[in-house]
Design a protein around this motif. Sequence first.
Motif, PDB file in Angstrom:
ATOM      1  N   SER A  27       0.823  -1.212   0.000  1.00  0.00           N
ATOM      2  CA  SER A  27       0.000   0.000   0.000  1.00  0.00           C
ATOM      3  C   SER A  27       0.856   1.261   0.000  1.00  0.00           C
ATOM      4  CB  SER A  27      -0.968   0.006   1.183  1.00  0.00           C
ATOM      5  OG  SER A  27      -0.277   0.165   2.413  1.00  0.00           O
ATOM      6  N   ARG A  28       2.047   1.207   0.571  1.00  0.00           N
ATOM      7  CA  ARG A  28       2.925   2.384   0.549  1.00  0.00           C
ATOM      8  C   ARG A  28       3.380   2.704  -0.875  1.00  0.00           C
ATOM      9  NH1 ARG A  28       4.869   0.177   5.441  1.00  0.00           N
ATOM     10  NH2 ARG A  28       4.356   1.503   7.203  1.00  0.00           N
ATOM     11  N   LEU A  29       3.747   1.677  -1.621  1.00  0.00           N
ATOM     12  CA  LEU A  29       4.149   1.923  -3.009  1.00  0.00           C
ATOM     13  C   LEU A  29       2.958   2.391  -3.836  1.00  0.00           C
ATOM     14  CD1 LEU A  29       6.715  -0.887  -3.902  1.00  0.00           C
ATOM     15  CD2 LEU A  29       7.133   1.528  -3.451  1.00  0.00           C
ATOM     16  N   SER A  30       1.785   1.861  -3.553  1.00  0.00           N
ATOM     17  CA  SER A  30       0.582   2.338  -4.248  1.00  0.00           C
ATOM     18  C   SER A  30       0.351   3.817  -3.962  1.00  0.00           C
ATOM     19  CB  SER A  30      -0.646   1.533  -3.815  1.00  0.00           C
ATOM     20  OG  SER A  30      -0.514   0.194  -4.227  1.00  0.00           O
ATOM     21  N   GLU A  31       0.497   4.212  -2.699  1.00  0.00           N
ATOM     22  CA  GLU A  31       0.344   5.616  -2.326  1.00  0.00           C
ATOM     23  C   GLU A  31       1.405   6.480  -3.004  1.00  0.00           C
ATOM     24  OE1 GLU A  31       0.692   8.471   1.618  1.00  0.00           O
ATOM     25  OE2 GLU A  31       0.304   6.330   1.909  1.00  0.00           O
ATOM     26  N   ALA A  32       2.618   5.961  -3.140  1.00  0.00           N
ATOM     27  CA  ALA A  32       3.707   6.711  -3.761  1.00  0.00           C
ATOM     28  C   ALA A  32       3.390   7.060  -5.214  1.00  0.00           C
ATOM     29  CB  ALA A  32       5.013   5.918  -3.688  1.00  0.00           C
ATOM     30  N   LEU A  33       2.536   6.275  -5.839  1.00  0.00           N
ATOM     31  CA  LEU A  33       2.177   6.497  -7.240  1.00  0.00           C
ATOM     32  C   LEU A  33       0.981   7.421  -7.422  1.00  0.00           C
ATOM     33  CD1 LEU A  33       2.715   2.857  -8.490  1.00  0.00           C
ATOM     34  CD2 LEU A  33       4.177   4.846  -8.943  1.00  0.00           C
ATOM     35  N   GLN A  34       0.416   7.912  -6.332  1.00  0.00           N
ATOM     36  CA  GLN A  34      -0.764   8.775  -6.395  1.00  0.00           C
ATOM     37  C   GLN A  34      -0.344  10.239  -6.282  1.00  0.00           C
ATOM     38  OE1 GLN A  34      -3.504   7.449  -3.397  1.00  0.00           O
ATOM     39  NE2 GLN A  34      -3.710   5.436  -4.314  1.00  0.00           N
ATOM     40  N   ALA A  35      -0.394  10.928  -7.381  1.00  0.00           N
ATOM     41  CA  ALA A  35      -0.035  12.352  -7.395  1.00  0.00           C
ATOM     42  C   ALA A  35      -1.044  13.148  -6.575  1.00  0.00           C
ATOM     43  CB  ALA A  35      -0.004  12.869  -8.835  1.00  0.00           C
ATOM     44  N   ALA A  36      -0.612  14.293  -6.098  1.00  0.00           N
ATOM     45  CA  ALA A  36      -1.497  15.172  -5.331  1.00  0.00           C
ATOM     46  C   ALA A  36      -2.756  15.438  -6.139  1.00  0.00           C
ATOM     47  CB  ALA A  36      -0.786  16.476  -5.007  1.00  0.00           C
ATOM     48  N   GLY A  37      -3.901  15.318  -5.468  1.00  0.00           N
ATOM     49  CA  GLY A  37      -5.173  15.560  -6.127  1.00  0.00           C
ATOM     50  C   GLY A  37      -5.799  14.323  -6.743  1.00  0.00           C
ATOM     51  N   ALA A 124       8.730   5.690   0.417  1.00  0.00           N
ATOM     52  CA  ALA A 124       7.926   4.508   0.747  1.00  0.00           C
ATOM     53  C   ALA A 124       8.817   3.308   1.046  1.00  0.00           C
ATOM     54  CB  ALA A 124       6.973   4.191  -0.399  1.00  0.00           C
ATOM     55  N   ILE A 125       9.845   3.122   0.239  1.00  0.00           N
ATOM     56  CA  ILE A 125      10.759   1.993   0.451  1.00  0.00           C
ATOM     57  C   ILE A 125      11.543   2.182   1.747  1.00  0.00           C
ATOM     58  CG2 ILE A 125      12.831   0.847  -0.442  1.00  0.00           C
ATOM     59  CD1 ILE A 125      11.619   1.286  -3.283  1.00  0.00           C
ATOM     60  N   PHE A 126      11.979   3.404   2.010  1.00  0.00           N
ATOM     61  CA  PHE A 126      12.719   3.685   3.239  1.00  0.00           C
ATOM     62  C   PHE A 126      11.868   3.348   4.465  1.00  0.00           C
ATOM     63  CE2 PHE A 126      14.508   6.899   6.331  1.00  0.00           C
ATOM     64  CZ  PHE A 126      15.706   6.242   6.523  1.00  0.00           C
ATOM     65  N   ILE A 127      10.626   3.771   4.474  1.00  0.00           N
ATOM     66  CA  ILE A 127       9.733   3.492   5.595  1.00  0.00           C
ATOM     67  C   ILE A 127       9.421   1.998   5.669  1.00  0.00           C
ATOM     68  CG2 ILE A 127       7.395   3.855   6.497  1.00  0.00           C
ATOM     69  CD1 ILE A 127       7.650   6.759   5.261  1.00  0.00           C
ATOM     70  N   ASP A 128       9.067   1.403   4.526  1.00  0.00           N
ATOM     71  CA  ASP A 128       8.695  -0.005   4.480  1.00  0.00           C
ATOM     72  C   ASP A 128       9.845  -0.917   4.915  1.00  0.00           C
ATOM     73  OD1 ASP A 128       6.517  -1.962   3.497  1.00  0.00           O
ATOM     74  OD2 ASP A 128       8.343  -2.675   2.484  1.00  0.00           O
ATOM     75  N   SER A 129      11.076  -0.503   4.629  1.00  0.00           N
ATOM     76  CA  SER A 129      12.240  -1.322   4.978  1.00  0.00           C
ATOM     77  C   SER A 129      12.628  -1.187   6.448  1.00  0.00           C
ATOM     78  CB  SER A 129      13.438  -0.936   4.105  1.00  0.00           C
ATOM     79  OG  SER A 129      13.935   0.336   4.485  1.00  0.00           O
ATOM     80  N   GLY A 130      11.881  -0.386   7.202  1.00  0.00           N
ATOM     81  CA  GLY A 130      12.246  -0.166   8.603  1.00  0.00           C
ATOM     82  C   GLY A 130      13.399   0.808   8.718  1.00  0.00           C
ATOM     83  N   PHE A 131      13.478   1.746   7.760  1.00  0.00           N
ATOM     84  CA  PHE A 131      14.522   2.780   7.730  1.00  0.00           C
ATOM     85  C   PHE A 131      15.911   2.179   7.528  1.00  0.00           C
ATOM     86  CE2 PHE A 131      11.047   3.967  10.605  1.00  0.00           C
ATOM     87  CZ  PHE A 131      10.484   4.985   9.847  1.00  0.00           C
ATOM     88  N   ASP A 132      15.973   1.188   6.670  1.00  0.00           N
ATOM     89  CA  ASP A 132      17.219   0.466   6.391  1.00  0.00           C
ATOM     90  C   ASP A 132      18.028   1.211   5.328  1.00  0.00           C
ATOM     91  OD1 ASP A 132      19.239  -1.330   5.613  1.00  0.00           O
ATOM     92  OD2 ASP A 132      17.935  -3.074   5.888  1.00  0.00           O
ATOM     93  N   TYR A 133      19.099   1.833   5.754  1.00  0.00           N
ATOM     94  CA  TYR A 133      19.931   2.624   4.845  1.00  0.00           C
ATOM     95  C   TYR A 133      20.566   1.752   3.762  1.00  0.00           C
ATOM     96  CZ  TYR A 133      23.341   5.878   3.064  1.00  0.00           C
ATOM     97  OH  TYR A 133      24.077   6.666   2.221  1.00  0.00           O
ATOM     98  N   ALA A 134      20.914   0.510   4.086  1.00  0.00           N
ATOM     99  CA  ALA A 134      21.521  -0.384   3.088  1.00  0.00           C
ATOM    100  C   ALA A 134      20.536  -0.644   1.939  1.00  0.00           C
ATOM    101  CB  ALA A 134      21.948  -1.699   3.733  1.00  0.00           C
TER     102      ALA A 134
END
Length: 149
Positions: A27-37, A124-134
């Motif tokens: 769902s985070r990646l889906s949200e990332a694809l939704q432009a404002a509006g 979205a990936i940063f959050i979904d990965s648990g803030f995994d910098y690698a």
Amino acid sequence: MTSLRSSNDEAIQFIRGLTGYTPNDQSRLSEALQAAGYSSQDGNKNLALPGDAVIKVHLIMQGLQRHQCRERINIVVSSIASNDNLGRRGFELGLEQYIQGNPAQRGEVSTRTMATTLEAIIGAIFIDSGFDYAVISNVMARLGLGWPQ
């Protein structure tokens, strides 16, 4: 500007292929694809905010690891993290067909919308990965957003 349209499952598969990242919560990646509006006032802007920040931190850390001076780091960060560059890169990657745009834009994806979407995907990936910098380091490399050679 260009136009779009595909299914959400196709979009998630496309992003997985581009980034090499399998999301825990699609769902985070889906949200990332939704432009404002598209479906809400802010769309993907809440994910673009951490995405923009992590792009810059990643580039700064790469510069420091390469023993670059502060001025050089600032130039590279400004160049790579710019909306023009991120927008151009998003179009080169073919993301435009997966963005769910604001209906008022009549199917067109602007450079600014593309840049925000690319930032949102990284956020979205940063959050979904648990803030995994690698994970982000790998994603940035796969997206061609690393330090110039």
